[in-house]
Scaffold this motif. Structure first.
Motif, PDB file in Angstrom:
ATOM      1  N   GLN A 135      36.933  24.403  52.799  1.00 53.51           N
ATOM      2  CA  GLN A 135      36.256  23.756  50.549  1.00 53.51           C
ATOM      3  C   GLN A 135      35.532  24.911  50.009  1.00 53.51           C
ATOM      4  O   GLN A 135      35.084  24.774  49.156  1.00 53.51           O
ATOM      5  N   LEU A 136      35.635  25.578  50.803  1.00 47.66           N
ATOM      6  CA  LEU A 136      34.533  27.037  50.895  1.00 47.66           C
ATOM      7  C   LEU A 136      35.609  28.330  50.002  1.00 47.66           C
ATOM      8  O   LEU A 136      35.477  29.620  49.671  1.00 47.66           O
ATOM      9  N   ALA A 137      37.424  28.009  50.633  1.00 47.41           N
ATOM     10  CA  ALA A 137      37.803  28.833  50.546  1.00 47.41           C
ATOM     11  C   ALA A 137      38.219  29.448  48.511  1.00 47.41           C
ATOM     12  O   ALA A 137      38.536  30.673  48.658  1.00 47.41           O
ATOM     13  N   HIS A 138      37.845  29.038  47.522  1.00 41.89           N
ATOM     14  CA  HIS A 138      37.563  30.006  46.468  1.00 41.89           C
ATOM     15  C   HIS A 138      36.385  30.333  45.603  1.00 41.89           C
ATOM     16  O   HIS A 138      36.300  30.503  44.185  1.00 41.89           O
ATOM     17  N   GLU A 139      35.419  29.924  46.573  1.00 32.45           N
ATOM     18  CA  GLU A 139      33.871  30.398  46.273  1.00 32.45           C
ATOM     19  C   GLU A 139      33.536  32.197  45.922  1.00 32.45           C
ATOM     20  O   GLU A 139      33.227  32.427  44.763  1.00 32.45           O
ATOM     21  N   LEU A 140      34.969  33.141  46.293  1.00 30.56           N
ATOM     22  CA  LEU A 140      35.198  34.188  45.663  1.00 30.56           C
ATOM     23  C   LEU A 140      36.203  34.716  44.519  1.00 30.56           C
ATOM     24  O   LEU A 140      36.153  36.112  43.700  1.00 30.56           O
ATOM     25  N   ASP A 141      37.013  33.242  44.299  1.00 30.98           N
ATOM     26  CA  ASP A 141      37.545  33.516  43.398  1.00 30.98           C
ATOM     27  C   ASP A 141      36.871  34.273  41.852  1.00 30.98           C
ATOM     28  O   ASP A 141      37.544  35.325  41.279  1.00 30.98           O
ATOM     29  N   SER A 142      36.054  34.273  41.223  1.00 32.41           N
ATOM     30  CA  SER A 142      35.567  34.564  40.003  1.00 32.41           C
ATOM     31  C   SER A 142      35.323  36.045  40.548  1.00 32.41           C
ATOM     32  O   SER A 142      35.540  36.636  38.873  1.00 32.41           O
ATOM     33  N   ALA A 143      34.500  36.331  41.378  1.00 35.26           N
ATOM     34  CA  ALA A 143      34.729  37.669  41.717  1.00 35.26           C
ATOM     35  C   ALA A 143      35.273  38.696  41.407  1.00 35.26           C
ATOM     36  O   ALA A 143      35.916  39.520  41.027  1.00 35.26           O
ATOM     37  N   MET A 144      36.688  37.648  42.785  1.00 36.88           N
ATOM     38  CA  MET A 144      37.986  39.077  42.294  1.00 36.88           C
ATOM     39  C   MET A 144      38.478  38.666  40.745  1.00 36.88           C
ATOM     40  O   MET A 144      38.934  39.670  40.285  1.00 36.88           O
ATOM     41  N   GLY A 145      38.233  37.324  39.981  1.00 35.50           N
ATOM     42  CA  GLY A 145      38.715  37.209  38.668  1.00 35.50           C
ATOM     43  C   GLY A 145      38.291  38.526  38.114  1.00 35.50           C
ATOM     44  O   GLY A 145      39.197  39.235  36.472  1.00 35.50           O
ATOM     45  N   MET A 146      37.360  39.019  38.290  1.00 34.88           N
ATOM     46  CA  MET A 146      35.831  40.047  37.502  1.00 34.88           C
ATOM     47  C   MET A 146      36.861  41.592  37.868  1.00 34.88           C
ATOM     48  O   MET A 146      36.779  42.471  37.151  1.00 34.88           O
ATOM     49  N   VAL A 147      37.056  42.010  38.949  1.00 29.17           N
ATOM     50  CA  VAL A 147      37.788  42.658  39.270  1.00 29.17           C
ATOM     51  C   VAL A 147      38.882  43.419  38.697  1.00 29.17           C
ATOM     52  O   VAL A 147      39.017  44.250  38.260  1.00 29.17           O
ATOM     53  N   LEU A 148      39.807  42.550  38.889  1.00 25.77           N
ATOM     54  CA  LEU A 148      41.183  42.009  38.385  1.00 25.77           C
ATOM     55  C   LEU A 148      40.713  42.429  36.582  1.00 25.77           C
ATOM     56  O   LEU A 148      42.178  42.979  36.646  1.00 25.77           O
ATOM     57  N   ARG A 149      39.667  41.443  36.527  1.00 31.49           N
ATOM     58  CA  ARG A 149      40.075  42.271  34.673  1.00 31.49           C
ATOM     59  C   ARG A 149      39.728  43.122  34.625  1.00 31.49           C
ATOM     60  O   ARG A 149      40.762  44.151  33.688  1.00 31.49           O
ATOM     61  N   ARG A 150      39.603  43.781  35.249  1.00 31.29           N
ATOM     62  CA  ARG A 150      38.542  45.188  35.095  1.00 31.29           C
ATOM     63  C   ARG A 150      39.237  46.360  35.326  1.00 31.29           C
ATOM     64  O   ARG A 150      40.277  47.582  35.113  1.00 31.29           O
ATOM     65  N   MET A 151      40.684  45.653  36.282  1.00 35.57           N
ATOM     66  CA  MET A 151      42.097  46.888  36.252  1.00 35.57           C
ATOM     67  C   MET A 151      42.639  46.416  35.974  1.00 35.57           C
ATOM     68  O   MET A 151      44.132  46.932  35.600  1.00 35.57           O
ATOM     69  N   GLY A 152      42.777  45.791  34.414  1.00 33.03           N
ATOM     70  CA  GLY A 152      43.911  45.572  33.810  1.00 33.03           C
ATOM     71  C   GLY A 152      44.991  44.201  34.103  1.00 33.03           C
ATOM     72  O   GLY A 152      45.533  44.033  33.850  1.00 33.03           O
ATOM     73  N   ARG A 153      44.883  43.405  34.979  1.00 32.25           N
ATOM     74  CA  ARG A 153      45.246  42.719  35.852  1.00 32.25           C
ATOM     75  C   ARG A 153      45.059  41.631  34.966  1.00 32.25           C
ATOM     76  O   ARG A 153      44.814  40.629  36.078  1.00 32.25           O
ATOM     77  N   TYR A 154      45.224  41.346  34.036  1.00 31.76           N
ATOM     78  CA  TYR A 154      45.024  39.626  33.312  1.00 31.76           C
ATOM     79  C   TYR A 154      45.969  38.955  33.580  1.00 31.76           C
ATOM     80  O   TYR A 154      44.349  37.594  33.745  1.00 31.76           O
ATOM     81  N   ALA A 155      46.446  38.714  33.909  1.00 35.00           N
ATOM     82  CA  ALA A 155      47.759  37.367  34.662  1.00 35.00           C
ATOM     83  C   ALA A 155      47.011  37.694  35.833  1.00 35.00           C
ATOM     84  O   ALA A 155      46.515  35.571  36.178  1.00 35.00           O
ATOM     85  N   ASP A 156      46.768  37.895  36.641  1.00 36.14           N
ATOM     86  CA  ASP A 156      45.933  37.814  38.745  1.00 36.14           C
ATOM     87  C   ASP A 156      44.405  37.442  37.893  1.00 36.14           C
ATOM     88  O   ASP A 156      43.611  36.024  37.971  1.00 36.14           O
ATOM     89  N   ALA A 157      43.855  37.939  36.752  1.00 38.05           N
ATOM     90  CA  ALA A 157      42.591  37.532  36.547  1.00 38.05           C
ATOM     91  C   ALA A 157      42.424  36.455  36.164  1.00 38.05           C
ATOM     92  O   ALA A 157      41.412  35.249  36.658  1.00 38.05           O
ATOM     93  N   ALA A 158      42.922  36.190  35.321  1.00 35.79           N
ATOM     94  CA  ALA A 158      43.400  34.351  34.977  1.00 35.79           C
ATOM     95  C   ALA A 158      43.457  33.435  35.427  1.00 35.79           C
ATOM     96  O   ALA A 158      42.937  32.553  36.365  1.00 35.79           O
ATOM     97  N   ARG A 159      44.237  33.818  36.806  1.00 37.67           N
ATOM     98  CA  ARG A 159      44.892  32.657  37.716  1.00 37.67           C
ATOM     99  C   ARG A 159      43.306  32.595  38.281  1.00 37.67           C
ATOM    100  O   ARG A 159      43.136  31.278  39.381  1.00 37.67           O
ATOM    101  N   MET A 160      42.477  33.485  39.017  1.00 38.81           N
ATOM    102  CA  MET A 160      41.356  33.221  39.613  1.00 38.81           C
ATOM    103  C   MET A 160      40.932  32.772  39.163  1.00 38.81           C
ATOM    104  O   MET A 160      40.066  31.445  39.890  1.00 38.81           O
ATOM    105  N   PHE A 161      40.110  33.219  37.669  1.00 34.43           N
ATOM    106  CA  PHE A 161      39.035  32.185  36.903  1.00 34.43           C
ATOM    107  C   PHE A 161      39.608  30.724  36.916  1.00 34.43           C
ATOM    108  O   PHE A 161      38.247  29.870  37.189  1.00 34.43           O
TER     109      PHE A 161
END
Length: 332
Positions: A135-161
């Motif tokens: 039930q806590l599997a997605h708790e870090l998705d937002s944090a990963m999305g922010m990192v992926l956004r900074r890396m320019g991996r926008y599609a992956d970031a959008a998926r995480m957010f």
């Protein structure tokens, strides 16, 4: 803020016999509120919190040791000492590789530009968490999305957010601030990708959440409570105004959205004030109605003096404004 500071100081005095990490946590929570707006208040609290966490670490045992290192890392992070923040968060993660320590370490690493390591820490912890506590599997998705956004991996970031927003929407109100922030993050990715139509849709959705919260919240409370509610989401108003200013040439809808938001906020504030005064006057005695009239007069005078400015107010302008402000607060 100065009156609140006196109350907080008294609160800290009453906590003097509490464990040092508990005192530190309380001081950090107050410093966090004032960081960026009253650094003269926040900075000493952060320094004291760091000292208290260090004292706690000197005598702590697991699992509190990991908690105290994580708290110390958080303090260092907001002091701007990223090297010390990383060291403390890394120690916390070694002792207890959980969501809290991973979040702190990932944040410090990302701020230092160590994006690959920040992403790896979050991914590893998310995978382990999914196995232990699904039930806590997605708790870090937002944090990963922010990192992926900074890396320019926008599609992956959008998926995480999107995954994070969908997950929290199941357990929180659709109008919750966490859902709103996730929607804002999705909008930021859309802007980075040049998909302005999607960005407009996400921004409009996020702004509608704010409007619904304001609509519900402004029904009750005093004017000071209303002011607090209106100020709570000012970051979002600033974001849409900034977006409109920077993207107007590429996104004609941005300016219209910003103007609509600004007018709606001003309108809600005026409507709440007017409705409150009308409802109040019908329930007041004649003497209390006189007090209400005095309050209106004091506010009108304060507005007139403030608009006129120091040049018209003379050498006592600052004191006059402060006195009128105090008078209005007392009458309210």
């Amino acid at each position: 803020p100065d009156k609140a500071r006196a109350l907080y100081d008294r609160r800290f005095q009453l906590m003097a016999s509490d464990p040092p990490d508990r005192q530190a946590m309380e001081m950090f929570s107050v410093a966090f509120i004032y960081k960026g707006t009253r650094d003269d208040f926040a900075a000493p609290l952060l320094a004291k919190a760091a000292t208290l966490y260090q004292q706690a670490i000197a005598s702590a045992r697991a699992p509190m040791l990991a908690f105290d290192y994580a708290g110390l890392g958080n303090v260092y992070y907001w002091q701007g000492d990223l090297a010390k923040a990383e060291a403390a968060d890394r120690k916390a993660y070694e002792l207890s590789p959980d969501l809290m320590s991973a979040g702190g370490l990932g944040l410090a690493l990302a701020r230092e530009g160590k994006l690959d390591e920040a992403l790896a820490v979050s991914q590893r912890t998310a995978q382990q968490t999914a196995k232990r506590t699904p039930q806590l599997a997605h708790e870090l998705d937002s944090a990963m999305g922010m990192v992926l956004r900074r890396m320019g991996r926008y599609a992956d970031a959008a998926r995480m957010f999107a995954a994070y927003r969908d997950d929290v929407s199941k357990i929180r109100s659709p109008f919750d601030t966490v859902v709103q922030l996730a929607t804002m993050n999705l909008a930021s990715v859309a802007v980075a990708r040049g998909d302005y139509a999607a960005a407009d849709k996400m921004l409009a959705s996020s702004l509608e959440i704010s409007e619904q919260k304001l609509s519900n919240g402004l029904v009750f409370g005093t004017e000071s409570v209303h002011q607090a509610l209106l100020q709570y989401d000012t970051y979002e108003l600033s974001a849409i105004l900034t977006y409109a200013a920077t993207a107007a040439a590429k996104d004609p809808r941005a300016g219209q959205l910003a103007l609509e938001t600004l007018l709606r906020r001003k309108g809600r504030a005026l409507d709440a004030t007017a409705a409150g005064l009308v409802a109040l006057r019908t329930k007041l005695s004649p003497d209390d109605q006189k007090l209400l009239d005095q309050l209106a007069s004091a506010r009108a005078t304060l507005a007139r003096v403030t608009v006129a400015g120091p040049a018209a107010g003379g050498p006592n302008y600052t004191k006059t404004v402060a006195d009128l402000d105090d008078q209005s607060a007392k009458l309210e």
